[in-house]
Each structure stands twice: as C-alpha cells, then as structure tokens.
Enzyme design. Structure first.
Site, PDB file in Angstrom:
ATOM      1  N   GLU A 116       0.866  -1.039   0.088  1.00  0.00           N
ATOM      2  CA  GLU A 116      -0.025  -0.025   0.022  1.00  0.00           C
ATOM      3  C   GLU A 116       0.796   1.092  -0.122  1.00  0.00           C
ATOM      4  OE1 GLU A 116      -2.987  -0.381  -0.525  1.00  0.00           O
ATOM      5  OE2 GLU A 116      -3.777  -2.321   0.096  1.00  0.00           O
ATOM      6  N   HIS A 139      -2.730   2.241   8.382  1.00  0.00           N
ATOM      7  CA  HIS A 139      -3.829   1.470   8.059  1.00  0.00           C
ATOM      8  C   HIS A 139      -3.949   0.468   8.840  1.00  0.00           C
ATOM      9  CE1 HIS A 139      -6.193  -0.493   5.162  1.00  0.00           C
ATOM     10  NE2 HIS A 139      -5.602  -1.724   4.975  1.00  0.00           N
ATOM     11  N   HIS A 141      -7.574  -3.022  10.029  1.00  0.00           N
ATOM     12  CA  HIS A 141      -8.636  -3.531   9.781  1.00  0.00           C
ATOM     13  C   HIS A 141      -9.551  -3.819  11.173  1.00  0.00           C
ATOM     14  CE1 HIS A 141      -6.298  -5.748   6.497  1.00  0.00           C
ATOM     15  NE2 HIS A 141      -6.533  -4.298   5.926  1.00  0.00           N
ATOM     16  N   GLU A 169     -17.008  12.030  23.307  1.00  0.00           N
ATOM     17  CA  GLU A 169     -15.704  12.572  22.850  1.00  0.00           C
ATOM     18  C   GLU A 169     -15.647  12.720  21.287  1.00  0.00           C
ATOM     19  OE1 GLU A 169     -12.622  12.276  25.412  1.00  0.00           O
ATOM     20  OE2 GLU A 169     -13.936  13.729  26.439  1.00  0.00           O
ATOM     21  N   HIS A 210     -13.222  -2.937   3.942  1.00  0.00           N
ATOM     22  CA  HIS A 210     -11.583  -3.385   4.022  1.00  0.00           C
ATOM     23  C   HIS A 210     -11.047  -2.876   5.145  1.00  0.00           C
ATOM     24  CE1 HIS A 210      -7.401  -3.596   1.872  1.00  0.00           C
ATOM     25  NE2 HIS A 210      -7.440  -3.373   3.298  1.00  0.00           N
TER      26      HIS A 210
HETATM   27  O1  2HA Z   1      -1.023  -4.813   3.777  1.00  0.00           O
HETATM   28  O2  2HA Z   1      -3.688  -4.252   4.846  1.00  0.00           O
HETATM   29  O3  2HA Z   1      -4.538  -3.288   2.476  1.00  0.00           O
HETATM   30  C1  2HA Z   1      -2.029  -5.625   3.914  1.00  0.00           C
HETATM   31  C2  2HA Z   1      -3.025  -4.673   4.008  1.00  0.00           C
HETATM   32  C3  2HA Z   1      -3.423  -4.350   2.581  1.00  0.00           C
HETATM   33 ZN    ZN Z   2      -5.503  -3.564   4.393  1.00  0.00          ZN
END
Ligand code: 2HA
Ligand code: ZN
Length: 271
Positions: A116, A139, A141, A169, A210
């Site tokens: 990414e 980033h 999940h 908050e 995602h």
């Molecule tokens: O790198 O989360 O979006 C692994 C991820 C791809």
């Molecule tokens: Zn990801």
C-alpha cells in the site's frame, strides 16, 4: 553510531504495531504504517548516504523526493514487528526523481515496503499540503469498524454522524469527520489516489469493507483517531439491533464542538 533499535522513532513504531496487533486490528499481514522521519532524528543512528538497494515504487512522488520514511514491509505480520524489527520494517529515502525508494536500513531478509505504499505516499503528500506537521499514515482492519461497514450506509455524512453519536468525545476527537471510499481494489495507484483525495479533507478515511486509514502528526495521534472510531463503532455494533431509547442530539453535538473550540463539519449535523 548509536543503536538504531533504541531510537525513539523505532521503539515507538514497535510499540504502536504491537498495540494494533493486540487490539485485533491487524491480523496476519493486515495493516501498514509509514512514519516520515527527519534527517536530524535519524542522523545519530544511521549513515543516510549508504543505500543498500533501490526499489522502484511504480508511481511518481516527486514532491516527496529526498524524504525519509520508516515503513512496515509487504507480507510482514504486525505480530512480529516488536520482536524482529530489522526484518519487518525498513527505512527508505524517496529518490530524486520520486520514482523509487532507496533502502537505508531494514528488510534484512530481502523484503520490501508495504503493497500500500502508493496510498501512503500519496496520502502523505495530501496531508502535508494541509498540515506541514503531518508525519504518519496508518492503515488497519479494526473489527467493529469493519463490521459496521456491512450494516450501515457507506456515506461519509451518515457514517460520521452515527459515530459522533456513539461517544460524547467523538466530535471533539475527529471534528473533521470520516471520508468514505466504496470497496476498491487495494494495493493499486487508483485506491492510493482516491485515498489521498479524501485526505485533503479528512484525517480518517474508511476503505469500504476493507479497513481504515488514519493520519497524524505522531503515531499516537493517528492511533488515537482509529482507536476512537473503533470504540464508537463497537458501541454502534453492540446497540444497532436494539431499540434506541436515548441519543445524543445534534444541538448537543454542536454544543460540545463549540465548547471545545474545534473546527467541525457543520454540514454533517442537521440544522
Ligand atoms: O498490507 O492491509 O491493504 C496488508 C493490507 C492491504
Ligand atoms: Zn488492508
């Protein structure tokens, strides 16, 4: 040279990745982080004129030429960052033409930066244009945030508003709201460009079904933004199927934002 594993930027990166893993946000190789480093903070630990290898990035990032980043590696597990930083992480410098990255430290097993990287570099560029102090793109999940993606409209006004209502908050922590992208193919320049476009306006961007991106001046700021969204999403998911008998009203959200003096998205509240 001092031991780079003791550098504050390194220990904080390891601690942050460990916390993200512990919270269940980064299963297997999920998630990635990039931290913009200054020459001054790196200099005591690394001779930045020594390039180990040059790795093409696949897109131009001329505005970031010469900049140094500490980045998580592709296929690497957040679970392992703290115990094995020299294989999981790398320090790169964007080359003069902006089209490649020189590896200065890390990925000792031959690895390279996260898939990414386009989204990260384009987002750095976008955030730096609005906040010259921005240094982190993150980033992950997070479970409840992701769960919410399946049962709540992927509309940034509605998504932000729902989360603002979940914890008092929230509007103070992310008054600028959350940008939302539809499901898109990850790892591409297209999703990178779309993310960066949202990052001009938002420090948080949901990638539909995602995960989420966060930006900040520090690892703690980016982490704290995602953590607050995730907490609110958890409360949403714990209550969405139950009758709602109390709610924070828009005039109360407005009062909060005004009282804390934050610049909030007024158009995300009703009149
Ligand atoms: O790198 O989360 O979006 C692994 C991820 C791809
Ligand atoms: Zn990801």
């Amino acid at each position: 040279m001092k031991d780079i594993l003791s550098a504050p930027f390194m220990t904080k990166m390891c601690e942050t990745a460990a916390n993200m893993y512990r919270l269940g946000w980064d299963e297997r190789n999920g998630g990635n982080i990039s931290l913009l480093l200054t020459e001054e903070e790196v200099a005591p630990y690394l001779d930045t004129t020594q390039s180990i290898r040059v790795i093409p990035t696949g897109f131009p990032a001329k505005e970031l030429a010469g900049k140094l980043f500490l980045v998580t590696g592709t296929g690497k597990y957040f679970k392992n960052v703290q115990s094995d930083p020299a294989n999981q992480l790398g320090i790169i410098r964007i080359t003069g033409d902006g089209e490649a990255a020189e590896l200065l430290w890390g990925w000792e097993d031959g690895g390279k930066f996260t898939s990414e990287l386009p989204a990260h570099l384009m987002s750095h560029r976008a955030r730096l244009a609005v906040d010259p102090e921005n240094r982190v793109i993150m980033h992950s999940h997070p479970t409840y945030t992701l769960a919410m993606n399946y049962v709540h409209p992927l509309d940034e006004k509605q998504f932000t508003h729902t989360l603002w209502q979940m914890c008092t908050e929230c509007i103070v922590v992310f008054p600028d709201g959350i940008g939302v992208l539809p499901w898109m193919l990850c790892g591409t320049n297209e999703i990178g460009e779309a993310t960066a476009e949202k990052m001009r306006e938002f420090r948080l961007v949901v990638w539909g079904m995602h995960g989420i991106y966060g930006a900040g001046k520090t690892l703690d700021e980016a982490f704290g933004l995602i953590e607050t969204v995730e907490k609110a999403a958890q409360i949403y998911m714990l209550t969405a199927h139950l009758p709602r008998i109390n709610t924070i009203q828009d005039h109360e959200l407005r009062a909060l934002a005004e009282s804390f003096g934050v610049a909030y998205r007024k158009d995300f509240l009703s009149e």
